[in-house]
Design an enzyme around this catalytic site. Structure first.
Site, mmCIF file in Angstrom:
data_model
loop_
_atom_site.group_PDB
_atom_site.id
_atom_site.type_symbol
_atom_site.label_atom_id
_atom_site.label_comp_id
_atom_site.label_asym_id
_atom_site.label_seq_id
_atom_site.Cartn_x
_atom_site.Cartn_y
_atom_site.Cartn_z
ATOM 1 N N LYS A 139 -93.248 -19.835 -41.460
ATOM 2 C CA LYS A 139 -94.525 -20.447 -41.886
ATOM 3 C C LYS A 139 -95.458 -19.373 -42.440
ATOM 4 C CE LYS A 139 -93.801 -24.222 -38.654
ATOM 5 N NZ LYS A 139 -94.059 -24.903 -37.382
ATOM 6 N N GLN A 188 -97.583 -23.617 -32.179
ATOM 7 C CA GLN A 188 -96.150 -23.919 -32.196
ATOM 8 C C GLN A 188 -95.737 -24.556 -30.870
ATOM 9 O OE1 GLN A 188 -94.276 -23.684 -34.912
ATOM 10 N NE2 GLN A 188 -92.415 -24.372 -33.916
ATOM 11 N N ASP A 227 -101.088 -29.862 -38.371
ATOM 12 C CA ASP A 227 -99.855 -30.439 -37.830
ATOM 13 C C ASP A 227 -100.004 -31.937 -37.611
ATOM 14 O OD1 ASP A 227 -97.464 -29.133 -37.411
ATOM 15 O OD2 ASP A 227 -98.233 -27.968 -35.725
HETATM 16 N N1 GUN Z 1 -92.009 -27.532 -32.950
HETATM 17 C C1 GUN Z 1 -91.029 -28.190 -33.610
HETATM 18 N N2 GUN Z 1 -91.514 -28.738 -34.753
HETATM 19 C C2 GUN Z 1 -92.811 -28.408 -34.813
HETATM 20 C C3 GUN Z 1 -93.844 -28.689 -35.767
HETATM 21 O O1 GUN Z 1 -93.665 -29.353 -36.787
HETATM 22 N N3 GUN Z 1 -95.064 -28.156 -35.465
HETATM 23 C C4 GUN Z 1 -95.297 -27.446 -34.333
HETATM 24 N N4 GUN Z 1 -96.527 -26.995 -34.129
HETATM 25 N N5 GUN Z 1 -94.375 -27.184 -33.432
HETATM 26 C C5 GUN Z 1 -93.137 -27.668 -33.683
#
Ligand code: GUN
Length: 303
Positions: free
Chosen positions: A54, A98, A121
């Site tokens: 990311k 995350q 998110d």
């Molecule tokens: N863990 C697995 N997929 C995601 C996601 O799309 N965003 C976040 N923040 N954590 C994740």
């Protein structure tokens, strides 16, 4: 019938290039560089890998990222303090925590603390609540489900009026995907571990979104001919030789692994009308949509 393969890598690249151009244009117009804060608690290798992808995407698209690595034993109080600081920081447009968090932390409290204007998110209760309500629009939609719908639209699949089956009811993918499909006027069934006779439920599905986390679970004969199959699963399974024995890697001395989805691809592609491969289907879309959401966050905060 052989399905049309939906190329997630190419579609994600297109989204990323569009975001990159818009970022360059806003900077040329004297506006701020969009910035994403990534919060990583602990040292899970998968989470660390996703977060670094990311950050890399931000750099490639001309955006800033602020990385906030935190020890696995951080207290709830200290994590909440950081979220409040990021909410108040005008340089930060998007906040990504995350998931999953270590079990001693209260994920719900953390997510509800993120300002909805920075919730790239789409996991805050307000954004999710709006997604679930008629006539209301969330500011941000969770990235993986958003990517699934984007792939369907790019492939030219009609969602309105379609029978859609979502396998899995996770907070991150299954439930928001089902809500998004309802918003797009599909008739939606959510299948989960307690569903009776899953193949019978799936028989009538024009659209399948598989996000249940079980390798190759969806068989070809469960799929309605011509259906669109979006496979969110990423599962490691051993590579087997002709006799069915695991192949050992010469390099590592360990059994070789390969990535497969929740759908038996070889069977499904002979029946479906459209299908996403694994890898190279939904996977690249998650980050592309996060980048689109981060740009949108900056645009919302311009106002
Ligand atoms: N863990 C697995 N997929 C995601 C996601 O799309 N965003 C976040 N923040 N954590 C994740």
């Amino acid at each position: 019938m052989t399905a049309q393969i939906i190329d997630g890598t190419a579609i994600a690249l297109k989204v990323r290039n569009e975001v990159k151009e818009k970022v360059a244009a806003r900077i040329a117009a004297g506006k701020s560089q969009p910035a994403l804060a990534t919060v990583l608690v602990g040292e899970r290798i998968d989470s660390a890998t996703y977060v670094s992808m990311k950050q890399k995407a931000c750099a490639e698209l001309g955006m800033t990222s602020y990385h906030k690595p935190l020890p696995a034993d951080i207290s709830q109080e200290d994590l909440e303090k950081l979220i409040k600081e990021l909410n108040a920081d005008p340089k930060v447009n998007g906040i990504l925590v995350q998931l999953p968090l270590p079990s001693h932390l209260d994920e719900e409290r953390v997510l509800q603390l993120i300002s909805i204007e920075k919730d790239v998110d789409g996991f805050s209760p307000i954004n999710l609540g709006r997604l679930a309500q008629k006539g209301r629009e969330p500011l941000f939609v969770p990235c993986t489900p958003y990517g699934c719908i984007y792939l369907l639209k790019e492939a030219g699949v009609t969602i309105k009026g379609a029978n859609a089956v979502v396998l899995g009811r996770s907070n991150i993918v299954g439930m928001p995907a089902a809500l998004l499909l309802v918003k797009e006027d599909a008739t939606v069934t959510v299948v989960h571990s307690r569903t009776k006779d899953i193949p019978a439920v799936m028989k009538n599905a024009d659209i399948i979104i598989a996000a249940i986390g079980r390798a190759q679970m969806v068989r070809g004969d469960w799929i309605k001919p011509g259906a669109a199959v979006i496979d969110v699963g990423i599962n490691g399974i051993p590579v087997l030789d002709d006799k069915g024995n695991p192949v050992i890697s010469e390099k590592t001395g360990k059994p070789k692994q390969k990535l497969v989805g929740d759908v038996n691809y070889d069977e499904a592609k002979e029946v479906a009308g459209f299908i996403t491969p694994v890898p190279g289907g939904v996977g690249p879309m998650t980050i592309a949509m996060l980048m689109a959401n981060t740009l949108r966050a900056a645009e919302i905060q311009d106002k």
